[in-house]
Motif scaffolding. Sequence first.
Motif, PDB file in Angstrom:
ATOM      1  N   ASP A 165      -0.089 -13.084   2.830  1.00  0.00           N
ATOM      2  CA  ASP A 165       1.330 -12.762   2.725  1.00  0.00           C
ATOM      3  C   ASP A 165       1.692 -11.622   3.689  1.00  0.00           C
ATOM      4  O   ASP A 165       2.741 -11.670   4.344  1.00  0.00           O
ATOM      5  N   ALA A 166       0.833 -10.624   3.778  1.00  0.00           N
ATOM      6  CA  ALA A 166       1.091  -9.513   4.699  1.00  0.00           C
ATOM      7  C   ALA A 166       1.113  -9.997   6.143  1.00  0.00           C
ATOM      8  O   ALA A 166       2.000  -9.628   6.932  1.00  0.00           O
ATOM      9  N   TYR A 167       0.136 -10.839   6.506  1.00  0.00           N
ATOM     10  CA  TYR A 167       0.114 -11.380   7.866  1.00  0.00           C
ATOM     11  C   TYR A 167       1.384 -12.184   8.151  1.00  0.00           C
ATOM     12  O   TYR A 167       1.974 -12.090   9.231  1.00  0.00           O
ATOM     13  N   SER A 168       1.804 -12.974   7.169  1.00  0.00           N
ATOM     14  CA  SER A 168       2.989 -13.810   7.351  1.00  0.00           C
ATOM     15  C   SER A 168       4.244 -12.965   7.537  1.00  0.00           C
ATOM     16  O   SER A 168       5.065 -13.232   8.422  1.00  0.00           O
ATOM     17  N   LYS A 169       4.412 -11.957   6.712  1.00  0.00           N
ATOM     18  CA  LYS A 169       5.615 -11.122   6.793  1.00  0.00           C
ATOM     19  C   LYS A 169       5.659 -10.337   8.099  1.00  0.00           C
ATOM     20  O   LYS A 169       6.730 -10.161   8.693  1.00  0.00           O
ATOM     21  N   ASN A 170       4.516  -9.865   8.548  1.00  0.00           N
ATOM     22  CA  ASN A 170       4.498  -9.156   9.827  1.00  0.00           C
ATOM     23  C   ASN A 170       4.803 -10.090  10.990  1.00  0.00           C
ATOM     24  O   ASN A 170       5.501  -9.711  11.935  1.00  0.00           O
ATOM     25  N   LYS A 171       4.284 -11.303  10.895  1.00  0.00           N
ATOM     26  CA  LYS A 171       4.537 -12.275  11.956  1.00  0.00           C
ATOM     27  C   LYS A 171       6.028 -12.567  12.087  1.00  0.00           C
ATOM     28  O   LYS A 171       6.554 -12.720  13.197  1.00  0.00           O
ATOM     29  N   GLN A 172       6.726 -12.639  10.954  1.00  0.00           N
ATOM     30  CA  GLN A 172       8.172 -12.889  10.970  1.00  0.00           C
ATOM     31  C   GLN A 172       8.912 -11.788  11.730  1.00  0.00           C
ATOM     32  O   GLN A 172       9.974 -12.030  12.300  1.00  0.00           O
ATOM     33  N   ARG A 173       8.352 -10.589  11.722  1.00  0.00           N
ATOM     34  CA  ARG A 173       8.981  -9.454  12.409  1.00  0.00           C
ATOM     35  C   ARG A 173       8.433  -9.256  13.820  1.00  0.00           C
ATOM     36  O   ARG A 173       8.810  -8.295  14.505  1.00  0.00           O
ATOM     37  N   ASN A 174       7.508 -10.117  14.233  1.00  0.00           N
ATOM     38  CA  ASN A 174       6.831  -9.963  15.524  1.00  0.00           C
ATOM     39  C   ASN A 174       6.005  -8.684  15.591  1.00  0.00           C
ATOM     40  O   ASN A 174       5.859  -8.072  16.659  1.00  0.00           O
ATOM     41  N   PHE A 175       5.478  -8.262  14.432  1.00  0.00           N
ATOM     42  CA  PHE A 175       4.565  -7.134  14.383  1.00  0.00           C
ATOM     43  C   PHE A 175       3.123  -7.658  14.415  1.00  0.00           C
ATOM     44  O   PHE A 175       2.827  -8.709  13.859  1.00  0.00           O
ATOM     45  N   ILE A 176       2.245  -6.910  15.045  1.00  0.00           N
ATOM     46  CA  ILE A 176       0.817  -7.255  15.077  1.00  0.00           C
ATOM     47  C   ILE A 176       0.184  -6.683  13.818  1.00  0.00           C
ATOM     48  O   ILE A 176       0.345  -5.503  13.516  1.00  0.00           O
ATOM     49  N   SER A 177      -0.530  -7.523  13.086  1.00  0.00           N
ATOM     50  CA  SER A 177      -0.898  -7.180  11.721  1.00  0.00           C
ATOM     51  C   SER A 177      -2.393  -7.084  11.502  1.00  0.00           C
ATOM     52  O   SER A 177      -3.173  -7.844  12.080  1.00  0.00           O
ATOM     53  N   PHE A 178      -2.771  -6.131  10.635  1.00  0.00           N
ATOM     54  CA  PHE A 178      -4.147  -6.048  10.133  1.00  0.00           C
ATOM     55  C   PHE A 178      -4.093  -5.765   8.639  1.00  0.00           C
ATOM     56  O   PHE A 178      -3.472  -4.789   8.208  1.00  0.00           O
ATOM     57  N   SER A 179      -4.729  -6.617   7.846  1.00  0.00           N
ATOM     58  CA  SER A 179      -4.812  -6.411   6.403  1.00  0.00           C
ATOM     59  C   SER A 179      -6.154  -5.771   6.092  1.00  0.00           C
ATOM     60  O   SER A 179      -7.196  -6.424   6.160  1.00  0.00           O
ATOM     61  N   ALA A 180      -6.121  -4.478   5.757  1.00  0.00           N
ATOM     62  CA  ALA A 180      -7.342  -3.727   5.483  1.00  0.00           C
ATOM     63  C   ALA A 180      -7.723  -3.891   4.014  1.00  0.00           C
ATOM     64  O   ALA A 180      -6.904  -3.633   3.126  1.00  0.00           O
ATOM     65  N   ASN A 181      -8.954  -4.294   3.773  1.00  0.00           N
ATOM     66  CA  ASN A 181      -9.386  -4.505   2.391  1.00  0.00           C
ATOM     67  C   ASN A 181     -10.034  -3.256   1.790  1.00  0.00           C
ATOM     68  O   ASN A 181     -10.653  -3.313   0.737  1.00  0.00           O
ATOM     69  N   SER A 182      -9.866  -2.117   2.466  1.00  0.00           N
ATOM     70  CA  SER A 182     -10.366  -0.845   1.948  1.00  0.00           C
ATOM     71  C   SER A 182      -9.556   0.287   2.559  1.00  0.00           C
ATOM     72  O   SER A 182      -9.421   0.362   3.788  1.00  0.00           O
ATOM     73  N   TYR A 212      -2.641  -2.304   3.215  1.00  0.00           N
ATOM     74  CA  TYR A 212      -3.856  -2.111   2.428  1.00  0.00           C
ATOM     75  C   TYR A 212      -3.852  -3.061   1.230  1.00  0.00           C
ATOM     76  O   TYR A 212      -3.171  -2.835   0.230  1.00  0.00           O
ATOM     77  N   VAL A 213      -4.616  -4.139   1.404  1.00  0.00           N
ATOM     78  CA  VAL A 213      -4.637  -5.199   0.401  1.00  0.00           C
ATOM     79  C   VAL A 213      -5.941  -5.977   0.547  1.00  0.00           C
ATOM     80  O   VAL A 213      -6.373  -6.271   1.660  1.00  0.00           O
ATOM     81  N   LYS A 214      -6.575  -6.285  -0.572  1.00  0.00           N
ATOM     82  CA  LYS A 214      -7.895  -6.935  -0.486  1.00  0.00           C
ATOM     83  C   LYS A 214      -7.924  -8.371  -1.001  1.00  0.00           C
ATOM     84  O   LYS A 214      -8.905  -9.077  -0.786  1.00  0.00           O
ATOM     85  N   TYR A 215      -6.876  -8.817  -1.688  1.00  0.00           N
ATOM     86  CA  TYR A 215      -6.874 -10.178  -2.217  1.00  0.00           C
ATOM     87  C   TYR A 215      -6.406 -11.156  -1.145  1.00  0.00           C
ATOM     88  O   TYR A 215      -5.374 -10.930  -0.492  1.00  0.00           O
ATOM     89  N   GLY A 237       0.763  -1.232   0.000  1.00  0.00           N
ATOM     90  CA  GLY A 237       0.000   0.000   0.000  1.00  0.00           C
ATOM     91  C   GLY A 237       0.794   1.282   0.000  1.00  0.00           C
ATOM     92  O   GLY A 237       0.216   2.366  -0.083  1.00  0.00           O
ATOM     93  N   TYR A 238       2.101   1.221   0.066  1.00  0.00           N
ATOM     94  CA  TYR A 238       2.923   2.429   0.142  1.00  0.00           C
ATOM     95  C   TYR A 238       2.763   3.294  -1.106  1.00  0.00           C
ATOM     96  O   TYR A 238       2.654   4.517  -1.027  1.00  0.00           O
ATOM     97  N   GLU A 239       2.750   2.647  -2.258  1.00  0.00           N
ATOM     98  CA  GLU A 239       2.583   3.370  -3.526  1.00  0.00           C
ATOM     99  C   GLU A 239       1.172   3.221  -4.077  1.00  0.00           C
ATOM    100  O   GLU A 239       0.661   4.131  -4.734  1.00  0.00           O
ATOM    101  N   ALA A 240       0.545   2.081  -3.825  1.00  0.00           N
ATOM    102  CA  ALA A 240      -0.833   1.837  -4.257  1.00  0.00           C
ATOM    103  C   ALA A 240      -1.357   0.618  -3.515  1.00  0.00           C
ATOM    104  O   ALA A 240      -0.589  -0.289  -3.169  1.00  0.00           O
TER     105      ALA A 240
END
Length: 343
Positions: free
Chosen positions: A148-165, A139-142, A104-107
């Motif tokens: 993938d976003a949840y997985s990458k954040n988990k690897q960093r021990n970040f708490i993640s939310f994938s917003a579909n809007s 920011y990702v809806k697929y 979501g940084y660029e789109a």
Amino acid sequence: MSESIDIIEFIKQKSMKLFFFLLALLFFSNCTPTEKAKNLDYRQEMRNFVIEIGDYARNQDEDFIVIPQNGHEILLKESTENTVVAQQYLSAIDAIGQEDLFYGYEADDTPTPLESTEYITSLLDVAQEYNKPVLVTDYVKYPNLMDDAYSKNKQRNFISFSANSRELDRIPDHPLRLPNENALNIRSINDVQNFLYLLNYQHFETKKELLSTLANTNYDLIIMDAFFHDEVLQPLDLEQIRTKKNGGERLLVSYMSIGESGDFRYYWKPSWDQNPPSWLDEENPYWEGNYKVRYWQKDWKRIIYGDESSYTQKIIDAGFDGVYLDIIDAFYYFETKVESSAD
């Protein structure tokens, strides 16, 4: 006769001097930061603002949570010899929020450039070193990209939310089971394992529908707007959503923008369209109705905290556990204005 003419001329001269004095006073009271505040440390002013909000709230609730979103360069500051951690600021916050770390940084639905992810992560790591949880919103809806976003954040021990809007106006239906879903009682921000970020209630026709929908979820933390349309939520409203569907307690945190003002907010005065206060700056070209603010000015700060009509006080009175502070990165805007005026 000549004496009366001299007196008239004298009065005219005094009147003109007074006129130009008042004109200059009006100009400087409304001048831009590049004209008046070139010597301001915009980053330190933002640190101070966040610290002040935290102090005000914790005088009433010592466990009140403060979470700044984005602009995490202010976690560090320049000393006489090198870059050091901004200790007082770090002590004033309980966690940090970050958007667009992986998507979501660029789109929306587009991977964030690796160099941007690595740079932002280096700042988030500073917070983690001081035991401050990191909440990431991509920011990702697929579904495959959300995973993938949840997985990458988990690897960093970040708490993640994938917003579909990007509007943050809906609760995602993927994944069916939340990451790290649990029935634990969430008593502090350090207990949180997942969260929902919901600000726009346009799809909810009534407050009752909104509350019943939220009550039917298992998120550990809900970041939400304190107002349903023009009506501030009440403690009895929050009691309906404080318990997860599975029975565990959760935290409720209110969104509050401190680096921009909105013409849809309760404090907005129609007269500002023609006669704006000195703290009001340009409209955000990407978000209609949102305006940059000179956040270091006292009159803006009084809107945010300080008395019973302030934004922070309304959040406290509603029963929220904390605030999620947005547009922390407003310092970029003013730094850029100063640089542009110097060229």
